[in-house]
Design a protein around this motif. Structure first.
Motif, short mmCIF file in Angstrom:
data_model
loop_
_atom_site.label_atom_id
_atom_site.label_comp_id
_atom_site.label_asym_id
_atom_site.label_seq_id
_atom_site.Cartn_x
_atom_site.Cartn_y
_atom_site.Cartn_z
N ILE A 154 75.78 84.37 -46.94
CA ILE A 154 75.67 83.11 -47.66
C ILE A 154 74.23 82.62 -47.66
O ILE A 154 73.82 81.88 -48.53
CB ILE A 154 76.61 82.05 -47.08
N PHE A 155 73.43 83.06 -46.71
CA PHE A 155 72.07 82.59 -46.59
C PHE A 155 71.13 83.72 -47.00
O PHE A 155 71.22 84.81 -46.46
CB PHE A 155 71.80 82.15 -45.15
N PRO A 156 70.22 83.48 -47.94
CA PRO A 156 69.40 84.58 -48.44
C PRO A 156 68.28 85.03 -47.48
O PRO A 156 67.65 86.03 -47.73
CB PRO A 156 68.79 84.00 -49.72
N PHE A 157 68.05 84.29 -46.41
CA PHE A 157 66.97 84.65 -45.49
C PHE A 157 67.48 85.56 -44.39
O PHE A 157 68.64 85.49 -44.00
CB PHE A 157 66.35 83.40 -44.87
N GLU A 158 66.58 86.38 -43.88
CA GLU A 158 66.93 87.28 -42.80
C GLU A 158 66.68 86.59 -41.46
O GLU A 158 65.66 85.92 -41.30
CB GLU A 158 66.09 88.55 -42.88
N PRO A 159 67.57 86.76 -40.50
CA PRO A 159 67.34 86.15 -39.18
C PRO A 159 66.11 86.72 -38.50
O PRO A 159 65.78 87.90 -38.68
CB PRO A 159 68.60 86.51 -38.39
N TYR A 160 65.41 85.89 -37.76
CA TYR A 160 64.25 86.25 -36.93
C TYR A 160 63.04 86.71 -37.76
O TYR A 160 62.14 87.33 -37.24
CB TYR A 160 64.61 87.30 -35.89
N ARG A 161 63.05 86.46 -39.05
CA ARG A 161 61.91 86.81 -39.89
C ARG A 161 61.11 85.53 -40.17
O ARG A 161 61.69 84.46 -40.29
CB ARG A 161 62.38 87.42 -41.19
N ILE A 162 59.82 85.65 -40.27
CA ILE A 162 58.96 84.51 -40.52
C ILE A 162 58.72 84.39 -42.02
O ILE A 162 58.35 85.36 -42.68
CB ILE A 162 57.61 84.64 -39.78
N TYR A 163 58.97 83.19 -42.54
CA TYR A 163 58.72 82.91 -43.95
C TYR A 163 57.65 81.83 -44.03
O TYR A 163 57.75 80.78 -43.42
CB TYR A 163 60.00 82.41 -44.64
N TYR A 164 56.61 82.12 -44.78
CA TYR A 164 55.51 81.17 -44.94
C TYR A 164 55.75 80.33 -46.18
O TYR A 164 55.98 80.86 -47.26
CB TYR A 164 54.18 81.92 -45.03
N LEU A 165 55.70 79.02 -46.00
CA LEU A 165 55.94 78.10 -47.09
C LEU A 165 54.66 77.36 -47.42
O LEU A 165 53.96 76.89 -46.53
CB LEU A 165 57.02 77.08 -46.71
N PRO A 166 54.34 77.22 -48.69
CA PRO A 166 53.14 76.47 -49.05
C PRO A 166 53.33 74.98 -48.75
O PRO A 166 54.39 74.42 -49.01
CB PRO A 166 52.99 76.71 -50.55
#
Length: 71
Positions: free
Chosen positions: A35-47
């Motif tokens: 249901i969530f498009p992000f992978e666990p324990y991964r870092i996503y950089y947001l502007p």
């Protein structure tokens, strides 16, 4: 059962029961897979606007231009 059928009953619930319902639904979503498009324990950089020097000046100029166009 559809959402339109459930909403009238939910609106009649006392506040505490509504909060409990929210928690139950949130827990079900939390345990649902894919249901969530992000992978666990991964870092996503947001502007963000931090350390973007000149952004405030650009915003002020845009606001001034919008204000002068409306007159």
């Amino acid at each position: 059962m559809t959402l339109t059928e459930i909403l009238p009953a939910v609106r009649q619930l006392p506040t505490l029961d509504k909060i409990r319902l929210l928690r139950i639904l949130a827990e079900e979503l939390d345990t649902a897979e894919d249901i969530f498009p992000f992978e666990p324990y991964r870092i996503y950089y947001l502007p963000t606007p931090y350390n973007v020097f000149g952004a405030g000046k650009a915003l002020m100029n845009a606001m001034k231009m919008a204000g002068s166009n409306s007159n």
